[in-house]
Design a protein around this motif. Sequence first.
Motif, PDB file in Angstrom:
ATOM      1  N   TYR A  23       0.829  -1.208   0.000  1.00  0.00           N
ATOM      2  CA  TYR A  23       0.000   0.000   0.000  1.00  0.00           C
ATOM      3  C   TYR A  23       0.863   1.258   0.000  1.00  0.00           C
ATOM      4  O   TYR A  23       0.697   2.136  -0.835  1.00  0.00           O
ATOM      5  N   GLN A  50      -7.013   4.764  -0.994  1.00  0.00           N
ATOM      6  CA  GLN A  50      -7.545   3.733  -0.107  1.00  0.00           C
ATOM      7  C   GLN A  50      -8.712   3.006  -0.763  1.00  0.00           C
ATOM      8  O   GLN A  50      -8.831   1.781  -0.646  1.00  0.00           O
ATOM      9  N   LEU A  54      -8.878  -0.937  -1.493  1.00  0.00           N
ATOM     10  CA  LEU A  54      -9.990  -1.742  -1.001  1.00  0.00           C
ATOM     11  C   LEU A  54     -10.649  -2.514  -2.143  1.00  0.00           C
ATOM     12  O   LEU A  54     -10.919  -3.719  -2.008  1.00  0.00           O
ATOM     13  N   THR A 107      -2.694  -7.355   1.355  1.00  0.00           N
ATOM     14  CA  THR A 107      -3.973  -7.018   1.979  1.00  0.00           C
ATOM     15  C   THR A 107      -3.901  -7.247   3.478  1.00  0.00           C
ATOM     16  O   THR A 107      -4.301  -6.401   4.275  1.00  0.00           O
ATOM     17  N   VAL A 111      -4.164  -4.288   6.406  1.00  0.00           N
ATOM     18  CA  VAL A 111      -5.178  -4.315   7.464  1.00  0.00           C
ATOM     19  C   VAL A 111      -4.495  -4.324   8.830  1.00  0.00           C
ATOM     20  O   VAL A 111      -4.903  -3.588   9.739  1.00  0.00           O
ATOM     21  N   ALA A 114      -3.253  -0.846   9.570  1.00  0.00           N
ATOM     22  CA  ALA A 114      -4.357   0.056   9.901  1.00  0.00           C
ATOM     23  C   ALA A 114      -4.848  -0.213  11.324  1.00  0.00           C
ATOM     24  O   ALA A 114      -5.083   0.723  12.098  1.00  0.00           O
ATOM     25  N   GLU A 115      -5.001  -1.489  11.666  1.00  0.00           N
ATOM     26  CA  GLU A 115      -5.447  -1.850  13.016  1.00  0.00           C
ATOM     27  C   GLU A 115      -4.466  -1.335  14.068  1.00  0.00           C
ATOM     28  O   GLU A 115      -4.880  -0.799  15.091  1.00  0.00           O
ATOM     29  N   ASP A 119      -7.033   2.420  13.199  1.00  0.00           N
ATOM     30  CA  ASP A 119      -8.082   2.490  12.171  1.00  0.00           C
ATOM     31  C   ASP A 119      -8.739   1.115  12.057  1.00  0.00           C
ATOM     32  O   ASP A 119      -8.258   0.245  11.359  1.00  0.00           O
ATOM     33  N   GLU A 121     -11.858   0.641  10.975  1.00  0.00           N
ATOM     34  CA  GLU A 121     -12.852   0.645   9.901  1.00  0.00           C
ATOM     35  C   GLU A 121     -12.280   0.096   8.594  1.00  0.00           C
ATOM     36  O   GLU A 121     -12.979  -0.576   7.853  1.00  0.00           O
ATOM     37  N   PHE A 122     -11.021   0.410   8.328  1.00  0.00           N
ATOM     38  CA  PHE A 122     -10.405   0.011   7.068  1.00  0.00           C
ATOM     39  C   PHE A 122     -10.546  -1.485   6.802  1.00  0.00           C
ATOM     40  O   PHE A 122     -10.879  -1.904   5.699  1.00  0.00           O
ATOM     41  N   GLY A 123     -10.304  -2.296   7.798  1.00  0.00           N
ATOM     42  CA  GLY A 123     -10.314  -3.745   7.617  1.00  0.00           C
ATOM     43  C   GLY A 123     -11.686  -4.393   7.636  1.00  0.00           C
ATOM     44  O   GLY A 123     -11.819  -5.571   7.293  1.00  0.00           O
TER      45      GLY A 123
END
Length: 189
Positions: A23, A50, A54, A107, A111, A114-115, A119, A121-123
Amino acid sequence: MSAAERRESVIRAAMIEFGRAGYDGTSTEAIARRVGVSQPYLFRLFPNKQAIFLAASLRCLGDTQKVIEDALEGFGPGQEEEAGLAIAHAYQKLVADRDMLLMQMQTYVAVAKAEASGDHEFGKPIRAAWAEMYDAMLLVFGGDHERTAEHFSFGMLINTLVALGFPQDHRVWAGFWEESRSSIPDPNR
């Protein structure tokens, strides 16, 4: 080319670019260049990087699920062993699509990152797609979580060996190829 066709080509290009560089390492400019469109046109199709990632991630997981579903066509209750071999054989063929397997790995990394940054929500849509794939496999194995986990472990090992760049003739692949040589019954006979 219609906007829908162009959007599809962006998703396919993004799978390759994100799969190879991750990413953070992928620019939207690289994706636009691969598709042959301008970066501003890319952002008419997707609101931001993003959203492109996704879409590529969900397509990758969807394509993986389709490989599994296609392998299962014609198998029914009482054929769990044969269905499992068919899934394993079909997934092994994905080694030829290195970019798809690398996109899966990227991927998971995106995720996790982001976690870790808070974040959550992203995953969510990615976890939902993955859980759908898991549930489909679980159904094949009659609710047997252990067998389902075994098959997902098998797939993750394949992804890892591909990501690490082991050539297919390396000894670490020996167990896979020996099993793939076994006879897989044709469910349509």
